[in-house]
Design an enzyme around this catalytic site. Structure first.
Site, PDB file in Angstrom:
ATOM      1  CB  CYS A 151      -0.914  -0.004   1.221  1.00  0.00           C
ATOM      2  SG  CYS A 151      -1.775  -1.567   1.524  1.00  0.00           S
ATOM      3  CB  ALA A 152       3.600   1.982  -2.366  1.00  0.00           C
ATOM      4  N   GLY A 153       1.346   4.285  -1.570  1.00  0.00           N
ATOM      5  CA  GLY A 153       1.145   5.723  -1.669  1.00  0.00           C
ATOM      6  C   GLY A 153       1.218   6.440  -0.332  1.00  0.00           C
ATOM      7  N   PRO A 154       1.796   7.648  -0.286  1.00  0.00           N
ATOM      8  CG  PRO A 154       2.381   9.754   0.552  1.00  0.00           C
ATOM      9  CD  PRO A 154       1.719   8.455   0.949  1.00  0.00           C
ATOM     10  CG  ASP A 169      -8.255  -4.670  -3.639  1.00  0.00           C
ATOM     11  OD1 ASP A 169      -7.541  -4.949  -2.653  1.00  0.00           O
ATOM     12  OD2 ASP A 169      -9.478  -4.481  -3.548  1.00  0.00           O
ATOM     13  N   GLY A 205       6.733   7.685   0.530  1.00  0.00           N
ATOM     14  CA  GLY A 205       7.887   8.039   1.363  1.00  0.00           C
ATOM     15  C   GLY A 205       8.633   6.810   1.868  1.00  0.00           C
ATOM     16  CE  LYS A 206       5.477   4.303   6.914  1.00  0.00           C
ATOM     17  NZ  LYS A 206       4.529   5.362   6.487  1.00  0.00           N
ATOM     18  CG  ASP A 245       2.113   2.836   5.572  1.00  0.00           C
ATOM     19  OD1 ASP A 245       1.482   2.916   6.643  1.00  0.00           O
ATOM     20  OD2 ASP A 245       2.649   3.815   5.024  1.00  0.00           O
ATOM     21  CB  CYS A 264      -0.117   6.880  10.497  1.00  0.00           C
ATOM     22  SG  CYS A 264       0.506   8.425  11.205  1.00  0.00           S
TER      23      CYS A 264
END
Length: 451
Positions: A260-263, A311, A265-266, A327, A380
């Site tokens: 779940c990469a967006g946006p 997905d 940073g990680k 994430d 988060c």
């Protein structure tokens, strides 16, 4: 009328009328208005300060206006919120705060609303901030409502925070946490490991070995000058990415996935770590717009990172991976310092739907692990329904035999300084970061390894 006040007003209107995100819109509005230096700082403080304390200011406005804030025209209410913030929380002379706000209301809504705004703000100016807090607290029906009015957090969020802190035996830290959420966070940067050094003379972050504090002003020039190898990133996010990449030594030929990469940073940190260790990183983001941000984020790393737009619940099944970052989409309650509007947008009813998605994403990632592979489940948010409960449910229901690594020990091992990570009462290895204790977002990190 200063442009800074109009930038703040227009941003608040977009946040409330169009569900815009202040952290994404405000820099664009500041640049469009040509603001810099003190004017840009004023626009930023007006916007973020007003959004953080919106619940408190609405109670003050309602008292001074003699009617519920919800019955006031939204355009006028946003201007009043900005005016109250100037009167109660900034060093702006009362006459200037009132006059400028009234002028703004007159320009936005006409002379009648301007007279109403003038009357309300003059009543607000007659009492000190402490007097207003005492006055609005008097109408609270419970201790939690009093906290909600004083610290500008919804009651349900306060209760979720209390439970999360109590799970560590630290419930006495609640007031410190609420206060920290209302303080402007320092801008932290990341220097992508192996690609660029922390600038000479920069103040290093306390815990992340690849982070540093921005000295002030707009960091855009520093980011652009580095070719994207220096980025703005919360220290907690840096630690979460490093916890996965450095949980144990990387073997030859490892395949990694940021599910779940967006946006992104990680993803950028993982890409730099993969480049250094010879691993192959793939990324996925279901939103096309956010997938574009992921591609931009890894553009400064000289390695191919394919980014798919699927997905995550089905994307993980494309192979076997040695390290997977989940994430997960969450309430964002851990980032209220930087995304203050989230506290007013989210409701308790959002949690079950998000928890179901989080469980499905983590289950899909676990099923895609190669033997000996590890998944980092990161949110988060400190809400126990989004953190400990998800990990417990996935471990209970999984057909894959899993062991939980001690994420606290992993984070402590890579931390640049000793770090206070309280062990939760459930005996898990989860690491929970906190704004008031660590100066980071309230990032939760769990590590699950397939036997």
């Amino acid at each position: 009328m200063t442009s800074a006040r109009w930038v703040a007003f227009d941003t608040l209107r977009a946040v409330h009328d169009s569900d815009a995100y202040a952290n994404l819109l405000l820099p664009t509005e500041i640049a469009r208005a040509g603001l810099s230096g003190a004017d840009a700082g004023l626009a930023t403080e007006l916007t973020y300060g007003t959004l953080r304390r919106e619940g408190t200011y609405d109670a003050v406005v309602a008292d001074a206006a003699g009617r519920p804030a919800g019955e006031i025209d939204p355009v006028i209410l946003d201007a009043l919120r900005l005016g109250v913030h100037q009167l109660l929380s900034m060093r702006i002379p009362a006459h200037a705060a009132v006059n400028e706000t009234v002028r703004q209301v007159r320009a936005a809504a006409g002379p009648g609303p301007a007279r109403f705004a003038n009357a309300v703000l003059r009543r607000v100016s007659e009492r000190s901030p402490d007097e207003w807090i005492t006055r609005i607290e008097a109408g609270a029906r419970s201790d939690d409502e009093r906290l909600a009015l004083r610290y500008a957090h919804p009651v349900w969020v306060i209760r979720a925070f209390r439970r999360a802190l109590a799970a560590e035996g630290r419930s006495d830290e609640l007031l410190a946490l609420l206060a920290a959420d209302n303080a402007a966070p320092a801008v932290t940067m990341v220097a992508l490991p192996g690609l660029v050094d922390v600038p000479e003379g920069a103040e290093r972050t306390t815990y992340s070995p690849i982070g540093f504090r921005h000295g002030g002003g707009d960091p855009t020039r520093l980011v652009a000058g580095s070719g994207g190898r220096i980025r703005v990133q919360d220290e907690g996010s840096q630690l979460a990415a490093l916890a996965l990449a450095r949980a144990f030594p990387v073997a030859d030929g490892e395949r990694w996935l940021d599910l779940c990469a967006g946006p992104g940073g990680k993803t950028a940190v993982l890409a730099a770590e993969a480049l250094a260790t010879g691993a192959r990183l793939e990324a996925n983001e279901v939103s096309a717009a956010r997938a574009g941000l992921v591609r931009d984020s890894v553009s400064g790393v000289p390695v191919d990172v394919p980014v798919s737009e699927e997905d995550g619940r089905t994307r993980a099944a494309h192979g076997r991976y040695h390290r997977i970052l989940v994430d997960a989409p969450c309430t964002g309650l851990g980032a209220l310092r930087r995304r203050p509007e989230a506290r007013w947008r989210k409701t308790p009813s959002d949690v079950p739907e998000l928890a179901a998605l989080q469980t499905e994403l983590l289950s899909a990632a676990v099923a895609a692990l190669a033997p000996g592979g590890v998944v980092a489940y990161v949110t988060c948010s400190p809400h126990l329904a989004e953190t400990a409960a998800i990990v417990a449910e996935v471990r209970r229901a999984s057909d894959v035999e899993l062991e939980e690594l001690n994420a606290r020990e992993v984070v402590a091992s890579l931390s640049a300084s000793p770090i206070d990570l309280a062990p939760p009462a459930d005996g898990s290895g989860r690491a929970q970061l906190w704004p008031h204790r660590h100066g980071t977002d309230a990032m939760s990190i769990s590590l699950l390894r397939r036997r």
